[in-house]
Design a protein around this motif. Sequence first.
Motif, PDB file in Angstrom:
ATOM      1  N   UNK A   1      -2.476  27.133  60.338  1.00  0.00           N
ATOM      2  CA  UNK A   1      -1.364  27.404  59.431  1.00  0.00           C
ATOM      3  C   UNK A   1      -0.276  28.082  60.241  1.00  0.00           C
ATOM      4  N   UNK A   2       0.847  27.380  60.414  1.00  0.00           N
ATOM      5  CA  UNK A   2       1.953  27.890  61.243  1.00  0.00           C
ATOM      6  C   UNK A   2       1.456  28.316  62.625  1.00  0.00           C
ATOM      7  N   UNK A   3       0.565  27.491  63.198  1.00  0.00           N
ATOM      8  CA  UNK A   3       0.094  27.732  64.550  1.00  0.00           C
ATOM      9  C   UNK A   3      -1.102  28.650  64.672  1.00  0.00           C
ATOM     10  N   UNK A   4      -1.569  29.236  63.567  1.00  0.00           N
ATOM     11  CA  UNK A   4      -2.717  30.141  63.614  1.00  0.00           C
ATOM     12  C   UNK A   4      -3.972  29.420  63.122  1.00  0.00           C
ATOM     13  N   UNK A   5      -4.965  29.309  64.005  1.00  0.00           N
ATOM     14  CA  UNK A   5      -6.203  28.613  63.652  1.00  0.00           C
ATOM     15  C   UNK A   5      -6.958  29.392  62.587  1.00  0.00           C
ATOM     16  N   UNK A   6      -7.443  28.681  61.583  1.00  0.00           N
ATOM     17  CA  UNK A   6      -8.083  29.327  60.439  1.00  0.00           C
ATOM     18  C   UNK A   6      -9.602  29.155  60.401  1.00  0.00           C
ATOM     19  N   UNK A   7     -10.176  28.492  61.372  1.00  0.00           N
ATOM     20  CA  UNK A   7     -11.622  28.356  61.384  1.00  0.00           C
ATOM     21  C   UNK A   7     -12.056  26.916  61.518  1.00  0.00           C
TER      22      UNK A   7
END
Length: 299
Positions: free
Chosen positions: A21-27
């Motif tokens: 999400x917006x470049x941040x990995x969530x799992x």
Amino acid sequence: MSSIAVGVDAGGSKTAVTYSLDGECKGVWFGAAANATVRGPERATAAIAETIELALDGALPNAIFVGAAGAGRDRIADALKDSLESRFAGARVEVRDDAYIALRAAVPQGDGAVLVAGTGAIAYAEKDERGFRAGGYGYLLGDAGSGFGIGAAAIERLLRAYDERAPRDAFTAELEAALEVRTLSETLQKFYGAEIPSLAIAAVAPVVLDLASRGDRSASKIVQAAAAELTDLVKAAIKSAALAGSSAPIAFAGGLLGTSGLLTYLIETRLLNDFPTMPILKGNPEPYTGALCAAERLL
């Protein structure tokens, strides 16, 4: 407005989905196997889509990049792409075979080669953004050295013992115990009665690798034969790409090559003899990370 990128590794034993999400990995989330060659494009698409929906929990993706077993064939890749585009309207979707994302997880850019050995087996190399592959034909026509190939060789050895064409020994006893079978009939029913026989056969490979690590002679012979097949596979891709003599890396990927053991040792030794200037990369990031990076580039 937020952007969601989804990376998918649709393999022969499971589907792995990760998203940012917006470049941040969530799992990462896992679902059913999605090899379109074995399960068909419709069931493979369903497994992929259901795992994506599980991961996103109602959110809508902007980009999806899928590395799928069997997608080296245009017909399979196009079928998966069309189905996913209809299911996730508005998302940019790209589908390539699973060897590509395995390479890019280990070697994010530039020339390189990868050997993937899990349920099936394939080798892939890139030079100057041109791809060259070897193997990956599926269990009916190829996959020698793969989990399926190792498992099939072990089961055949057990069946030959039941026919008294091979001796009953420690290997057959250990195999019977691991498979929870005692007779020819039970063994045949275990595999012919499985929902996906190719996966059931491939699941025998870890048993063989463990026996080989403990010095069992019959298991070691099977592993040595698998190592020779897998080495030939990646050598073919490297030579097709004209990477011999270069410093491009060779990456190992897939469940059979994830940990060091007799199989990886034999392959590594042979490759270093033939390609001494090419470093070997082991313990690499999971292929779904390569798919996620590719999905982010689609945004």
